[in-house]
Design a protein around this motif. Structure first.
Motif, PDB file in Angstrom:
ATOM      1  N   GLN A 360       0.849  -1.194   0.000  1.00 10.63           N
ATOM      2  CA  GLN A 360       0.000   0.000   0.000  1.00 10.63           C
ATOM      3  C   GLN A 360       0.884   1.244   0.000  1.00 10.63           C
ATOM      4  N   ALA A 361       0.563   2.187  -0.890  1.00 12.60           N
ATOM      5  CA  ALA A 361       1.307   3.446  -0.985  1.00 12.60           C
ATOM      6  C   ALA A 361       0.323   4.602  -0.862  1.00 12.60           C
ATOM      7  N   ILE A 362       0.529   5.447   0.139  1.00  8.14           N
ATOM      8  CA  ILE A 362      -0.327   6.617   0.354  1.00  8.14           C
ATOM      9  C   ILE A 362       0.538   7.870   0.283  1.00  8.14           C
ATOM     10  N   ILE A 363       0.157   8.792  -0.553  1.00  7.46           N
ATOM     11  CA  ILE A 363       0.843  10.073  -0.678  1.00  7.46           C
ATOM     12  C   ILE A 363      -0.180  11.176  -0.438  1.00  7.46           C
ATOM     13  N   GLY A 364       0.167  12.145   0.390  1.00 10.38           N
ATOM     14  CA  GLY A 364      -0.771  13.210   0.711  1.00 10.38           C
ATOM     15  C   GLY A 364      -0.146  14.585   0.633  1.00 10.38           C
ATOM     16  N   ASN A 411       3.481   7.320   2.965  1.00  9.03           N
ATOM     17  CA  ASN A 411       3.339   6.164   3.855  1.00  9.03           C
ATOM     18  C   ASN A 411       3.319   4.906   2.980  1.00  9.03           C
ATOM     19  N   LEU A 412       4.388   4.111   3.062  1.00 11.06           N
ATOM     20  CA  LEU A 412       4.486   2.856   2.324  1.00 11.06           C
ATOM     21  C   LEU A 412       4.439   1.700   3.312  1.00 11.06           C
ATOM     22  N   GLN A 413       3.536   0.736   3.089  1.00 11.82           N
ATOM     23  CA  GLN A 413       3.431  -0.430   3.974  1.00 11.82           C
ATOM     24  C   GLN A 413       3.325  -1.692   3.135  1.00 11.82           C
ATOM     25  N   VAL A 426       5.902  -4.207   7.274  1.00 14.39           N
ATOM     26  CA  VAL A 426       7.025  -3.280   7.373  1.00 14.39           C
ATOM     27  C   VAL A 426       6.634  -2.016   6.631  1.00 14.39           C
ATOM     28  N   GLY A 427       7.160  -0.880   7.100  1.00 17.24           N
ATOM     29  CA  GLY A 427       6.723   0.367   6.504  1.00 17.24           C
ATOM     30  C   GLY A 427       7.763   1.467   6.540  1.00 17.24           C
ATOM     31  N   LEU A 428       7.537   2.449   5.683  1.00 10.71           N
ATOM     32  CA  LEU A 428       8.350   3.663   5.611  1.00 10.71           C
ATOM     33  C   LEU A 428       7.398   4.844   5.572  1.00 10.71           C
ATOM     34  N   GLN A 429       7.582   5.801   6.491  1.00  7.53           N
ATOM     35  CA  GLN A 429       6.712   6.969   6.565  1.00  7.53           C
ATOM     36  C   GLN A 429       7.555   8.226   6.675  1.00  7.53           C
ATOM     37  N   GLY A 430       6.966   9.338   6.284  1.00  7.95           N
ATOM     38  CA  GLY A 430       7.679  10.592   6.440  1.00  7.95           C
ATOM     39  C   GLY A 430       6.885  11.763   5.916  1.00  7.95           C
ATOM     40  N   THR A 448      11.146  24.826   8.102  1.00  3.05           N
ATOM     41  CA  THR A 448      10.987  23.576   7.354  1.00  3.05           C
ATOM     42  C   THR A 448      11.205  22.401   8.297  1.00  3.05           C
ATOM     43  N   THR A 449      10.281  21.443   8.233  1.00  5.40           N
ATOM     44  CA  THR A 449      10.364  20.241   9.063  1.00  5.40           C
ATOM     45  C   THR A 449      10.399  19.019   8.165  1.00  5.40           C
ATOM     46  N   ASN A 450      11.312  18.095   8.456  1.00  5.50           N
ATOM     47  CA  ASN A 450      11.398  16.841   7.710  1.00  5.50           C
ATOM     48  C   ASN A 450      11.349  15.665   8.675  1.00  5.50           C
ATOM     49  N   ASP A 451      10.513  14.690   8.339  1.00  7.35           N
ATOM     50  CA  ASP A 451      10.364  13.467   9.129  1.00  7.35           C
ATOM     51  C   ASP A 451      10.672  12.259   8.266  1.00  7.35           C
ATOM     52  N   ILE A 452      11.220  11.224   8.891  1.00  8.84           N
ATOM     53  CA  ILE A 452      11.316   9.912   8.255  1.00  8.84           C
ATOM     54  C   ILE A 452      11.264   8.858   9.348  1.00  8.84           C
ATOM     55  N   GLY A 453      10.508   7.790   9.093  1.00  8.57           N
ATOM     56  CA  GLY A 453      10.372   6.735  10.087  1.00  8.57           C
ATOM     57  C   GLY A 453      10.313   5.365   9.443  1.00  8.57           C
TER      58      GLY A 453
END
Length: 757
Positions: A360-364, A411-413, A426-430, A448-453
């Motif tokens: 599943q790939a979610i882009i917002g 959000n990739l899961q 398993v997932g990658l979010q940011g 500017t704020t950057n997140d990665i998880g």
């Protein structure tokens, strides 16, 4: 080589286009073997379903091969939830559903494995928007307070923000359309910023959900599920209208959706308008009026092994900021001070289904434009004849505060193939977020704020028990530009900070017996300090405070333990939930005893804190009076600083008792008929912080009823509810108008109708 590639692509398209694997069968009642019509059959992972016809028959086409969870539900019957294997061509599944007086169960979407609540290791509260509207709530933030352990920090009736077990603002993350809602939520005077039109249900995770959602989910998650697309080859439409007597308010929305076997479309538009609300002593609170416009639309395309959808939400709100009980007016136009907030939310969700696994790939993308218009204080040294010129100046003055927040999130899961009893994701979010200022005043700097998880979580299903384990690593960077002149008041230094966190979660659910379930969950969470906490250096007009930030703040980190016991049979339900939440480096505001520009100075501080409490409730529907329901729930939370001080904005203990009737079980003449009467009591809150005052206890009596009637073959659903029916004068401890001695809303009667087209 080129021809080979074209051939392979053509073969793949043929597989996608012509795969016609089908599930079909009939659903009957276990008691009399009669077919059941309008039974919902749904694949949560595939987001695909249908309903049975008058013969109890259903058929779902264009399914991928593999094993998938299916949920079959119907009001008045036990919900069926099992894994089925879809084979080539036709797969058969026929069932006899057993009657049950217990409410129909729904799939929980906010947790990754899409299970029914009784199957979840983590307990999640869920309620439908229809139930919230039946309670007479004016807006979404007020409506969710019917969930035990959930309250709302309010500024009148137009601005509200959820409080989950004593935590709010940036400690509670809101998700909509599958993406995080970013709208300058750090301020408690900022509303939730989303309309309930086009929202199907609300799920609340009460406790740290950083494992699933990263920073800002330290206190919990409010997950808003958008309305589903129509079932294949169906067309639906509806019109919904509501009127509120207290605010002479009206809201309405109309929706249309249509689906073929592959293409799906929906559209919903609505709005609302309210005048100043009246308190229990019949006084209108000046400038508590508000107006809202909302549009939601979506387009989806679905094949056997692939599904994609695109959704868009436009919302504009004009919110008066009440400060006094002054001019008694029924105008709908906000006067200064007021907020004008516009949000654009675009989300894209795509699912790829493989043999027993999926991606599943979610882009917002969200854009939040927040403008605040303040009272103009012009010098009064005007000669005669200058009044007209002054009016022109007022009209031309722009927003004092004008912030634009743009957020791109992903959000990739990947659901790995199931190994025995183990499901793993398993997932990658940011996200990438940019805040820009365009007004004459500055609340937080350009930044500017950057997140990665990165995350991994597994669900292990055993015979009578389930385990869930998960780990996650996050990194957040915040870069804020300097603002102002060095040495002058309001100067903000450059900020360049990085925050890292490693979190774990573990849970265990034991089916002690057929009717008794116990759960224990231990999870860690974190929250990076927000821009206001790091950089503030000025008057915050919405709170009448002069706030000074601290650029050296650390991560907030917490560990929460949850323990729950649940018992249910056909006619009785009982639950007890307890939690203990230990937070390191809790960030809070504290006055230093001085004033600047006439406002008290507040400093951002850090100290360890603890919160503890829980909820308990019973639900009894005596046999053979299945139409009668007696419900009671109690919620409590205590928040303490390490120095033995109390945390601010901790909800008062409350006890709600409801008597609910289902008229359709008494007579079939009352289609979907119901009635209820609720007494909700809030106890005195005297465990307050150093800059709060205690609050008196009070009780509110609410009632309502509704049914579906048919006029000329047109069904019309109507509802009537009355909140605070005794017109009680009271002040909530979580009201931001409490310091001005302004009471909450008095008696409010809501009349609503819903017409399916």
């Amino acid at each position: 080589m080129k021809n080979i590639s074209i051939t392979m692509l053509f073969a793949l398209l043929v597989q996608f286009t012509y795969a016609q694997n089908t599930l079909q069968g009939t659903i009957n009642s276990q008691d009399d073997q009669k077919p059941l019509e309008q039974v919902a059959i749904y694949f949560p992972q595939l987001e695909k379903g249908t309903v049975t016809n008058a013969d109890g028959y259903y058929e779902i086409n264009n399914l991928p091969l593999g094993k998938f969870k299916i949920v079959i539900s119907y009001i008045g019957f036990q919900t069926y939830s099992q894994t089925v294997e879809i084979n080539e061509n036709n797969t058969q599944l026929s069932l006899n559903l057993a009657p049950s007086a217990i409410e129909m169960e729904e799939v929980i979407v906010s947790t990754p494995f899409h299970k029914l609540q009784r199957e979840n290791v983590m307990k999640v509260e869920r309620t439908s928007i229809k139930d919230l509207k039946s309670s007479g709530a004016i807006n979404l933030s007020e409506g969710i307070t019917i969930i035990p352990g959930v309250e709302s920090v309010s500024t009148g009736v137009g601005i509200g923000k959820p409080v989950i077990r004593g935590l709010s603002s940036n400690r509670v993350l809101t998700y909509t359309q599958g993406i995080r809602l970013e709208n300058q939520q750090f301020g408690d005077e900022h509303g939730l910023g989303i309309s309930d039109a086009g929202i199907e249900s609300v799920e609340v995770i009460k406790g740290p959900a950083s494992l699933l959602y990263g920073s800002d989910a330290l206190g919990g998650v409010l997950y808003l599920n958008p309305e589903k697309f129509a079932n294949s080859n169906e067309v639906e439409g509806d019109v919904n209208l509501n009127y509120f007597t207290n605010t002479q308010g009206y809201n309405g929305n109309a929706g249309f959706k249509a689906s073929s076997e592959k293409l799906k479309f929906l559209l919903r538009t609505g709005g609302s308008s309210h005048v100043d609300y009246k308190t229990g002593n019949n006084q209108r609170v000046t400038n508590s009026r508000f107006n809202e416009k909302d549009l939601k639309t979506g387009l989806a395309y679905q094949l056997a092994h692939f599904k994609t959808e695109l959704r868009y939400n436009y919302n504009n709100s004009e919110l008066g900021i009440p400060e006094e009980i002054g001019e008694q007016s029924t105008s709908r136009t906000a006067v200064e001070p007021f907020q004008d907030i516009t949000s654009h939310i675009i989300s894209s969700k795509s699912n790829f289904y493989f043999n027993n696994s999926s991606l599943q790939a979610i882009i917002g993308y969200t854009r939040n434009d927040r403008k605040e218009f303040e009272d103009h204080h012009h010098e009064e040294e005007h000669e005669e004849g200058e009044d007209e010129h002054e009016d022109e100046e007022n009209e031309e003055e722009g927003a004092a505060l004008d912030m634009k927040l743009e957020t791109l999130s992903y959000n990739l899961q990947y659901n790995l193939p199931k190994v025995g009893a183990v499901e793993t994701i398993v997932g990658l979010q940011g996200m990438n977020q940019k805040n820009s200022n365009f007004g004459e005043e500055l609340l937080i700097p350009d930044a500017t704020t950057n997140d990665i998880g990165l995350l991994a979580t597994s669900h292990i299903h055993l015979n009578k028990s389930d385990f869930q384990l998960g780990v996650r690593y996050d990194r957040r960077s915040i870069q804020a530009e300097a603002s102002g002149t060095v040495g002058e008041e309001g100067y903000i230094e450059t900020v360049d900070r990085n925050f890292n966190s490693f979190n774990i979660a573990a849970g265990y659910k034991l089916n002690v017996s057929k009717n008794f379930i116990t759960r224990i969950n231990i999870a860690s969470g974190f929250r990076a300090p927000n821009l206001a906490e790091l950089t503030s250096n000025g008057a915050h007009e919405g709170t009448n405070r002069f706030e000074i930030g601290n650029a050296n703040l650390n991560n907030e980190r917490n560990i929460q333990t949850d323990l729950s016991f649940e018992f249910s049979n056909e006619h009785f339900e009982f639950y007890v939930n307890g939690f203990y939440n230990s937070i390191s480096d809790y960030i809070y505001l504290e006055p230093n005893g001085t004033t600047l520009e006439g406002d008290a100075v507040f400093l951002y501080q850090q100290q360890d804190a603890n919160l503890f409490g829980g909820e308990a409730g019973i639900h009894y529907h005596p046999h053979p009076l299945d139409w009668l329901h007696m419900e009671s729930n109690f919620s409590t939370v205590t928040g303490k600083l390490k120095s033995n001080g109390n945390l601010p904005l901790i909800p008062a203990n409350n006890w709600a008792n409801t008597l609910r009737l289902e008229f359709n079980k008494i007579s079939h003449s009352f289609n979907n008929g119901y009635g209820f009467i609720t007494l909700k009591s809030y106890f005195e809150q005297n465990k307050v912080s150093d800059f709060e005052t205690s609050s008196d206890g009070y009780s509110l009596l609410n009632l309502g009823f509704g049914a579906t009637i048919t006029i000329s073959n047109q069904p019309i659903e109507f509802k009537l509810s009355a909140n605070n029916i005794l017109d009680k004068k009271y002040i909530s401890h979580l009201s931001r108008l409490k310091t001005d001695g302004i009471s909450n809303i008095g008696r409010n009667i809501n009349l609503g109708i819903s017409i399916p087209l």
